[in-house]
Design an enzyme around this catalytic site. Structure first.
Site, PDB file in Angstrom:
ATOM      1  N   ASP A 473       0.840  -1.189   0.000  1.00 46.97           N
ATOM      2  CA  ASP A 473       0.000   0.000   0.000  1.00 46.97           C
ATOM      3  C   ASP A 473       0.882   1.249   0.000  1.00 46.97           C
ATOM      4  OD1 ASP A 473      -2.910   0.928   0.426  1.00 46.97           O
ATOM      5  OD2 ASP A 473      -1.828   2.022   2.003  1.00 46.97           O
ATOM      6  N   GLU A 502       0.915  -0.492  -5.093  1.00 49.21           N
ATOM      7  CA  GLU A 502      -0.297   0.322  -5.197  1.00 49.21           C
ATOM      8  C   GLU A 502       0.172   1.775  -5.162  1.00 49.21           C
ATOM      9  OE1 GLU A 502      -3.796   2.639  -3.595  1.00 49.21           O
ATOM     10  OE2 GLU A 502      -1.979   2.183  -2.481  1.00 49.21           O
TER      11      GLU A 502
END
Length: 746
Positions: A473, A502
């Site tokens: 993330d 991401e």
């Protein structure tokens, strides 16, 4: 051109037989009083030239470029893809077809050829393919090659050891060479046509064909050599007309030998170009995301409260992902969720007593990144989930968000890992005007080696539990060097582990993350919706960028719900699925897509009642009424059946006459499919989710490697219908009928 096979050939001398034949024919000629013609072999022609003091042109010598920047006898330069900054090799999946290009040239009018040679990590040659000149003015040559054979084997499956041995650093070398045959043929045709110095031209050709037959490294069979020898004899026969002599060396048989086994003079190899060859699913993958706490969630009939799902009930999500044909199940963080500043529904600042909080607010008194949230189950439950996934042929990807809630054990154990305000309090995450009060970001300047060591420990723990991929993330908000160190340490011990970034950020940062080991990345596909946007974006994803950054196309995510998906209903969902599945080798679906969950939170490009902040109870029996699940299943089936879907380097945008119709093709030549048959897919999509549109689609058949002398039989892989296509083709697509064609050339 067909692949050129080179191998040493031990040639049995045919001198006696050739001499016998020559004597026999000469005797026959002497028996005819009407003729006193003399038949000469190529060897005789060469000897005659030598007696006259004439110099038969010497073949170009082979000169290697032994040092970077050094030229050989043939000039080979500007090879692509090249190692980025001379350090980072291009990345491809095992068996993924990709394009090599180079400038290859020589002084003067002499014709040249080029060959690409692929070698595995042990230096063994695995492929040799002739290159094609696509731009004579710029001396640009190109060819498609691949490193090894594609495999669908997973790291835990029998036979994977053989796959593992093929991974690592491969090389591709470009050999430039003088094409003596084509150079001679070009001039000989002109000289015969205008009858200028014909004997010398044809005797030179006879000498060349004889030398070609004698050259040991051409890969010619004994029969091929006989063909060339006979052609040389005929060409040297001065009793024949000039046209007949030329025809002996200018015909389809000789041309075919030149295509497959050419005479190559002055072979000049380039410096080897390195490629990092990665395991299956590093490029070609289909992802499916769900939240374990929503899988199997129910509503208590007595209280009306939601009873959240667990890792055990999540087995149903695995079954659904496998049934729809996906390869990877991606789970959000499964760690304990903090209580302090916990977010409520739709990211509200105050959580209600039953709000579960965001799984990205990681850590509580129950544990941190190395602990399973007790509400989901235990570590044994997680291992059982991974085991079941493996039985279904699925990999488990775990979201690793490197951030902490105020309750994370690190806050007390390592307070120096966090930024402090002047008043001594720890700063929560901010991206003004956005504030994330439930998250403390990490301060990497304080103790990066210590943080690296802890992250490596935790990742190894989850790998032992069954995780084979980490979805990171927001990696672009952490130091690139940090990820470089962590990924290097983790993959040294577990080379099968993949990392997805991401990262919605600037191109430089995304490229740097790919350099240090992120095999795939989220990208801006959700916001590329018009024909112009897609015609620009698809070639970028499937071009040079694809050698480093493997974009994964997701139509939606828990954080992304665009206006296009919101406004175009079932047809829009199908359109975006087709574009994602066929526009990139790697694509993903966030669950609920099958149920047309397309209501936006006012003022935001995300779903209302965002699953990040609550448990969702879904009625999966309703999926059948929309047909999207069937579309997802069909798309994954098509991708697996067609080698053309495998590569980031074979997409061509096709011209269309309607602004709402997008078309593109993927083509892989027969030598690279593994089936022995070329594979071509033509994708045509109506981007308008409300209206029918018609368009003409133009195919440059020759550029796509397709036959130009007959109609193409094509089959729509979505419906099974068959059509005949050619250079220009009419299509009509409607959202209430066919939103797209995926045509395979039969």
């Amino acid at each position: 051109m067909a692949a050129v096979q080179h191998r040493a050939t031990t040639r049995t001398s045919n001198t006696d037989n050739s001499t016998t034949k020559t004597k026999s024919k000469a005797t026959s000629a002497r028996k005819s009083p009407a003729t006193k013609r003399k038949r000469v072999s190529a060897e005789t022609a060469r000897a005659a030239a030598a007696l006259k003091g004439l110099a038969v042109e010497a073949p170009a010598p082979s000169i290697e470029a032994n040092e970077p920047g050094q030229f050989g006898r043939i000039n080979v330069m500007d090879i692509t893809p090249a190692e980025e900054r001379g350090i980072f090799p291009a990345r491809v999946e095992l068996g993924e077809p990709f394009e090599m290009t180079a400038q290859v040239f020589i002084e003067g009018r002499t014709k040249v050829g080029a060959t690409a040679i692929v070698r595995n990590p042990r230096g063994k040659e695995t492929m040799r393919r002739a290159m094609t000149c696509v731009n004579p003015g710029l001396d640009r040559w190109t060819v498609m090659v691949k490193c090894g054979e594609h495999s669908d084997l997973k790291p835990w499956e029998d036979g994977y050891a053989a796959v593992k041995r093929q991974l690592g650093e491969w090389t591709v070398t470009i050999e430039g060479w003088e094409d003596a045959y084509v150079s001679w043929l070009h001039d000989a045709r002109i000289k015969v046509r205008v009858m200028d110095d014909v004997d010398n031209a044809l005797n030179s050709g006879a000498e060349l064909l004889a030398r070609w037959a004698e050259t040991p490294d051409t890969g010619l069979t004994a029969r091929d050599r006989k063909t060339l020898e006979k052609a040389a004899e005929t060409m040297a026969d001065q009793t024949l007309s000039a046209e007949d002599r030329l025809a002996a060396g200018d015909n389809p048989t000789i041309a075919a030998l030149h295509e497959t086994h050419p005479l190559r003079d002055g072979i000049s190899p380039s410096q080897p170009q390195r490629f990092k060859v990665e395991r299956p699913k590093s490029s070609f993958a289909a992802w499916y995301q769900f939240f374990p706490r929503s899988e199997g969630a129910t509503i208590d009939p007595n209280t009306g409260k939601i009873i959240q799902g667990t890792l055990k009930t999540s087995m149903a999500g695995l079954e659904r992902a496998a049934a729809e044909g996906f390869d990877i199940v991606y789970l959000p963080p499964v760690f304990p969720i903090g209580v302090t500043n916990r977010k409520g529904r739709n990211n509200t600042l105050v959580a209600g007593p039953d709000d579960p909080g965001s799984p990205f607010g990681i850590g509580s008194e129950l544990g941190g990144h190395d602990t399973v949230d007790p509400l989901l189950g235990t570590m044994d439950d997680f291992k059982a989930l991974c085991q079941r996934a493996h039985e279904l042929g699925l990999e488990i990807a775990l979201d690793f968000a490197l951030q902490c809630s105020p309750d994370h054990p690190w806050v007390k154990a390592h307070p120096n890992w966090f930024r402090h305000k002047p008043d001594g309090s720890i700063a929560f995450a901010e991206n003004p005007p956005k504030k994330y009060q439930d998250i403390y970001p990490i301060d990497f300047n304080a103790d990066m080696p210590g943080i690296e060591k802890e992250v490596e420990r935790i990742m190894n723990l989850w790998i032992e539990a069954g995780v084979t991929i980490f979805r990171i993330d927001n990696p672009h908000t952490k130091p690139v060097r940090f990820w470089q160190d962590v990924i290097a340490a983790v993959t040294k011990k577990h080379p099968e582990i993949l990392f997805l970034a991401e990262a919605f950020t600037r191109p430089g940062m995304m490229r740097a993350l790919s350099y240090v080991g992120f095999t795939q990345s989220h990208c801006y596909f959700p916001w590329r919706n018009t024909k112009d946007e897609l015609e620009e974006y698809l070639p970028v994803t499937n071009g040079d960028d694809g050698y480093y950054q493997h974009n994964t196309f997701w139509p939606t995510t828990p954080d992304i719900l665009t206006a296009y998906v919101r406004d175009n209903g079932v047809a829009g969902h199908c359109v975006r699925a087709v574009l994602a599945a066929m526009g990139s080798p790697s694509w993903g679906i966030y669950n609920g897509y099958e149920l047309i969950e397309n209501k936006q939170r006012p003022g935001f490009e995300e779903q209302i009642d965002n699953e990040k902040y609550e448990v969702k109870v879904r009625d999966w029996s309703k999926a059948k009424q929309y047909g999207v699940a069937e579309m997802l299943t069909a798309l994954n089936k098509i991708r697996r059946a067609h080698p053309a879907a495998l590569s980031y380097h074979n997409l061509t945008v096709l011209p269309t006459s309607d602004p709402n119709i997008l078309a593109f093709a993927r083509h892989t030549p027969a030598e690279l499919t593994g089936t022995g048959q070329a594979d071509t897919l033509i994708v045509v999509v109506n981007l308008d989710g409300h209206n029918a549109h018609q368009s003409m689609i133009h195919l440059e058949l020759s550029e796509l490697g397709l036959p130009t002398d007959r109609p193409l039989n094509v089959r729509d892989e979505l419906t099974g219908r068959e059509f005949q296509w050619g250079w220009d083709n009419y299509v009509s697509l409607a959202p209430w009928a066919d939103v797209a064609h995926i045509l395979s050339v039969q």
